[in-house]
Design a protein around this motif. Structure first.
Motif, PDB file in Angstrom:
ATOM      1  N   LEU A 329      18.757  -0.835   4.385  1.00  0.00           N
ATOM      2  CA  LEU A 329      17.830   0.247   4.322  1.00  0.00           C
ATOM      3  C   LEU A 329      18.066   1.510   4.862  1.00  0.00           C
ATOM      4  CD1 LEU A 329      14.444  -1.808   5.639  1.00  0.00           C
ATOM      5  CD2 LEU A 329      15.361  -1.589   3.419  1.00  0.00           C
ATOM      6  N   VAL A 330      19.288   1.680   5.409  1.00  0.00           N
ATOM      7  CA  VAL A 330      19.877   2.835   5.863  1.00  0.00           C
ATOM      8  C   VAL A 330      21.200   3.037   5.143  1.00  0.00           C
ATOM      9  CG1 VAL A 330      20.549   4.383   7.916  1.00  0.00           C
ATOM     10  CG2 VAL A 330      18.578   3.053   8.093  1.00  0.00           C
ATOM     11  N   ASN A 334      23.473   9.249   4.355  1.00  0.00           N
ATOM     12  CA  ASN A 334      22.249   9.929   4.279  1.00  0.00           C
ATOM     13  C   ASN A 334      21.446   9.857   5.633  1.00  0.00           C
ATOM     14  OD1 ASN A 334      19.727  10.767   3.420  1.00  0.00           O
ATOM     15  ND2 ASN A 334      19.609   9.482   1.744  1.00  0.00           N
ATOM     16  N   SER A 337      17.690   9.108   5.659  1.00  0.00           N
ATOM     17  CA  SER A 337      17.336   7.598   5.542  1.00  0.00           C
ATOM     18  C   SER A 337      17.336   7.088   6.927  1.00  0.00           C
ATOM     19  CB  SER A 337      18.163   6.909   4.533  1.00  0.00           C
ATOM     20  OG  SER A 337      19.651   6.600   5.168  1.00  0.00           O
ATOM     21  N   ASN A 340      14.092   8.448   8.772  1.00  0.00           N
ATOM     22  CA  ASN A 340      13.059   7.650   8.042  1.00  0.00           C
ATOM     23  C   ASN A 340      12.994   6.055   8.574  1.00  0.00           C
ATOM     24  OD1 ASN A 340      10.695   7.417   6.134  1.00  0.00           O
ATOM     25  ND2 ASN A 340      12.260   5.807   5.031  1.00  0.00           N
ATOM     26  N   PHE A 341      13.920   5.764   8.814  1.00  0.00           N
ATOM     27  CA  PHE A 341      13.967   4.145   9.301  1.00  0.00           C
ATOM     28  C   PHE A 341      13.393   4.398  10.725  1.00  0.00           C
ATOM     29  CE2 PHE A 341      15.398   0.481  11.529  1.00  0.00           C
ATOM     30  CZ  PHE A 341      15.355  -0.586  10.715  1.00  0.00           C
TER      31      PHE A 341
END
Length: 509
Positions: A329-330, A334, A337, A340-341
């Protein structure tokens, strides 16, 4: 999750180009390497290892299958060989898929739809050149094997859309997509031999039929059965009985209505329009048709629930994933990301991660809220987010459920984010979930492993011949007789009255 349609390619995958051609053999070293890679990825990422099948049993199964890879094996045989290991997870969101282009424009499919009445199988839609095989033709064997035997094998081979030991999902999908399942498991064939009995005849006949390509299948079925295969659009409302003020809300999916709509505004707008229409037409009995609804976006299922839930509610009590899932997911390059996680997840006591947002509560809608009698049409293909809606409704003590048990578990499922892995040599793909989603429901409110029907509806031969939605017909009979399992807007579940349940047998055809 596979979604219903005219003809779906259940085994069509999105992998890269495969270096092993159809029929080419795989060496024992390649086969073992692929199987070992598959097990490693499942152990590393899948949140449900050991949940339905104990880990020691999974290990013994793996060892047995791995040790059996001692000789060169053809691609399809290898696919079949590793299938029991994936199936042993008993997770309806985990799919074993063929490599890219194994199923494609040159694949040939069995030329009909099959529907059962009790333990007998019939042709319901025929696309072969032999037009004598009309609806109601009893299908006995395909290539020397009984249809019942083939159906059972396909049910065991692919557990997509069915969690745990629940069989309703596997039974439903393997029949709705019988041609796809058959091609995926046994391979493409230019023709098949069948034995059958024509409607009203006891003579057993035999014939050989050519198998059409996907395009020919679609073209023929549209030409012969165009009106029948056209289904109501998602979130459409239609009045079905003016005397009882009854309408059907068709909810075929919780997927978005537009590709680029991250906040699902289009779905929300259409949902508002539907319930405005329901209010304006003074609907007192609402039938929510979720037959074949394979799920979709949880936000959309919550938005639907807001129209009848009596008080603020959560959808999920917990959302968890393994530590290795973070890397899926990461993106290291980036930083957004990563941030956000961190905002969405926190470390948990198991060493993995848990969602920070499960405590979000949805408020019931005041405008256009529905306070009448709710009836749900359900079958084995009502899965994932569709089961979430019915589990939350059952937990709130609302609704009457008609049809058959849905595909997912009452407690929740393994879903959320997904990862597709590609085996390095055969390029076979496995799509697996990364999160364990636990419904915010009271276990004592459950009526079974999944959401079970209050009234079981089953197909009759007359239903088959008239292509009738027998589950809808059953619900309409309940409404006309004033039978409900649970009264509207109650906060605690109440089982159907004994008098209502006693009518269950007499209402069935």
């Amino acid at each position: 999750m596979k979604i219903g349609g005219i003809l779906l390619l259940a085994s069509l995958s999105l992998g890269a180009f495969c270096s092993v051609a159809n029929g080419q053999t795989i060496s024992p070293a390649q086969a073992r390497a692929d199987f070992s890679y598959l097990k490693h990825k499942i152990d590393q990422l899948h949140p449900g290892v050991g949940y339905y099948t104990p880990k020691p049993k999974m290990e013994r199964l793996y060892d047995s299958l791995y040790n059996g890879l001692t000789a060169p094996v053809e691609y399809l045989k290898f696919y079949q060989h590793i299938s029991p290991y994936v199936a042993a997870l008993k997770d309806g969101h985990t799919n074993l898929n063929h490599r890219k282009n194994y199923i494609g424009k040159n694949t040939r499919f069995i030329p009909f739809y099959i529907r059962p009445v009790n333990d007998t199988y019939y042709i319901s839609h025929n696309v072969s050149a032999d037009t004598s095989l009309q609806r109601g033709t009893e299908l006995l064997t395909i290539n020397g094997r009984t249809v019942a035997d083939l159906h059972q094998e396909l049910m065991e081979a692919d557990r997509s859309g069915s969690d745990g030991d629940n069989s309703s999902g596997r039974r439903q999908w393997s029949l709705v997509q019988f041609a796809d399942y058959y091609a995926a498991w046994y391979g493409s064939s230019d023709s098949i031999s069948i034995t059958y009995k024509l409607k009203g005849d006891t003579l057993v006949r035999q014939t050989r039929l050519k198998c059409p390509s996907l395009n020919n299948f679609r073209t023929t079925i549209r030409r012969r059965y165009g009106v029948e295969i056209n289904q109501p659009s998602n979130l459409s409302v239609r009045i079905v009985d003016t005397l009882t003020h009854t309408a059907v809300l068709r909810v075929s999916t919780f997927m978005g209505l537009k590709k680029k709509d991250p906040f699902q505004w289009a779905f929300n707008r259409k949902l508002k329009q539907a319930f405005k229409q329901i209010r304006e037409q003074n609907v007192q009995n609402l039938i929510v048709d979720m037959q074949g609804n394979g799920g979709g976006i949880v936000l959309n299922s919550a938005r639907l629930l807001r129209y009848w839930m009596p008080k603020p509610f959560q959808i999920m009590a917990h959302e968890e994933m393994k530590r290795a899932a973070r890397a899926e997911l990461v993106a290291r390059w980036n930083p957004i990301s990563m941030l956000n996680f961190s905002l969405q997840y926190k470390s948990d006591k198991t060493g993995g991660f848990a969602s920070r947002s499960t405590q979000h509560r949805y408020r019931p809608r005041k405008k256009d809220a529905f306070a009448g009698n709710l009836y749900f049409l359900m079958n084995g293909a009502s899965f994932s987010a569709a089961t979430s809606v019915m589990a939350k409704t059952l937990d709130a003590g609302i609704g009457t459920f008609v049809g058959e048990a849905c595909g997912s578990a009452y407690w929740g499922d393994f879903a959320g984010h997904f990862k597709t892995i590609t085996l390095p040599n055969t390029r076979i793909q496995v799509r697996m979930p990364l999160k364990k989603l636990t419904h915010a429901v009271n276990e004592s409110c459950a009526n079974g492993f999944t959401v079970e029907p209050d009234f079981t509806a089953s197909r009759t031969f007359e239903d088959l011949m008239n292509n009738r939605d027998y589950t809808l017909e059953y619900a309409l009979r309940l409404i006309r007789q004033g039978i409900v399992a649970r009264q509207p807007v109650r906060q605690h579940p109440m089982q159907a009255s004994q008098a209502s349940m006693n009518l269950n047998h007499t209402l069935q055809e």
